[in-house]
Design an enzyme around this catalytic site. Structure first.
Site, mmCIF file in Angstrom:
data_model
loop_
_atom_site.group_PDB
_atom_site.id
_atom_site.type_symbol
_atom_site.label_atom_id
_atom_site.label_comp_id
_atom_site.label_asym_id
_atom_site.label_seq_id
_atom_site.Cartn_x
_atom_site.Cartn_y
_atom_site.Cartn_z
ATOM 1 N N ASP A 1 34.218 154.634 26.749
ATOM 2 C CA ASP A 1 33.106 155.588 26.905
ATOM 3 C C ASP A 1 33.437 157.781 27.042
ATOM 4 O OD1 ASP A 1 31.686 153.499 25.840
ATOM 5 O OD2 ASP A 1 30.322 153.806 26.888
ATOM 6 N N HIS B 1 35.836 155.025 30.715
ATOM 7 C CA HIS B 1 35.670 156.147 30.744
ATOM 8 C C HIS B 1 36.427 157.025 29.835
ATOM 9 C CE1 HIS B 1 31.607 154.815 31.911
ATOM 10 N NE2 HIS B 1 31.196 155.970 31.252
#
Ligand SMILES: [Zn+2]
Length: 261
Positions: A76, A218
């Site tokens: 993400d 991430h």
């Protein structure tokens, strides 16, 4: 003879309690953080659509039911010129595919980074435009935010996204309705490999992974650091050695359809 409290006395007592409670709440004042303003019951109701072809549903999922040894690794908050290439290198070294939930503004700012993700067989999906909590937006704001992201990803990759991951995992009826209108499914996660202490946390992810697991990592904003990608490489190595294949979230969803319920 037992003393019997009358219904009238009880009502009076409860009414008094209610008044006392109101007095306490009132003492906090109308603008106090102890007493947030109440929203209207219809404050977060999706817009009314009058046609029978209006979207009727979307699906929210955390993992997928599948008999196949498949897992989905997701990243993400990219694209990010520093971190996304590190992820792509790690994935390539293990023949793994992943899904990147990217922000529309970042895609516009770093289109070359997104361009490098898509041809490698990875999926690019929506993480909204700029990491706003979607439950803070009006429907019009939400629609603008998600369509901006949809168009940015489509322009750069040539493939419209079909999945939405709301920032912070937060979404309510307006976001779900917008997702339905865009033809999205809402992809959350069952496992999280955080940046902090990633080398220790990866052991838990490896130990508890099972067919259909979706792992959150991430590759953008403030959270990544080198140690996270050392841990990501270990996750890839150890689950591959256990017989797992890393696929995109859409491929994981497709695998779920072959399972009898
Ligand atoms: Zn995020």
């Amino acid at each position: 003879m037992a003393h019997v409290i009358s219904r009238r006395q009880l009502l009076g007592a409860s009414a008094l309690s209610a008044v006392s409670a109101l007095a306490v709440m009132g003492a906090a004042g109308p603008s106090s953080p102890l007493r947030p303003a109440r929203k209207s019951p219809t404050d977060r109701v999706p817009p009314r659509r009058e046609t029978s072809t209006a979207p009727a549903r979307t699906e929210v999922f955390w993992r997928v039911s599948t008999a196949d040894k498949l897992v989905a690794l997701t990243f993400d908050d990219g694209p990010d010129p520093r971190w996304t290439p590190l992820v792509l290198d790690a994935l390539a070294d293990h023949g793994a595919q992943a899904t990147f939930f990217q922000m529309g503004d970042a895609v516009r700012a770093h289109p070359a980074v997104t361009e490098a993700v898509h041809p490698a067989g990875h999926e690019v999906a929506s993480h909204s435009a700029r990491h706003t909590d979607l439950t803070d937006l009006s429907y019009d704001e939400l629609w603008d935010n998600l369509t901006l992201t949809h168009e940015a990803i489509t322009d750069v990759t040539g493939t419209p996204p079909t999945l939405l991951r709301p920032p912070y995992g937060r979404i309510d009826s307006l976001g779900l309705f917008a997702a339905a209108e865009l033809g999205y499914q809402v992809a959350l996660w069952s496992h999280h490999l955080p940046t902090w202490d990633a080398e220790a946390k990866v052991d838990l992810d490896v130990a508890t992974a099972s067919p259909g697991t979706i792992i959150l990592c991430h590759d953008g904003r403030g959270t990544p650091e080198e140690a996270l990608y050392v841990a990501v490489r270990r996750l890839l190595s150890e689950l591959t050695a256990d017989g797992y294949a890393f696929v995109t979230v859409s491929d994981l969803l497709a695998a779920s359809q072959s399972v009898a319920v």
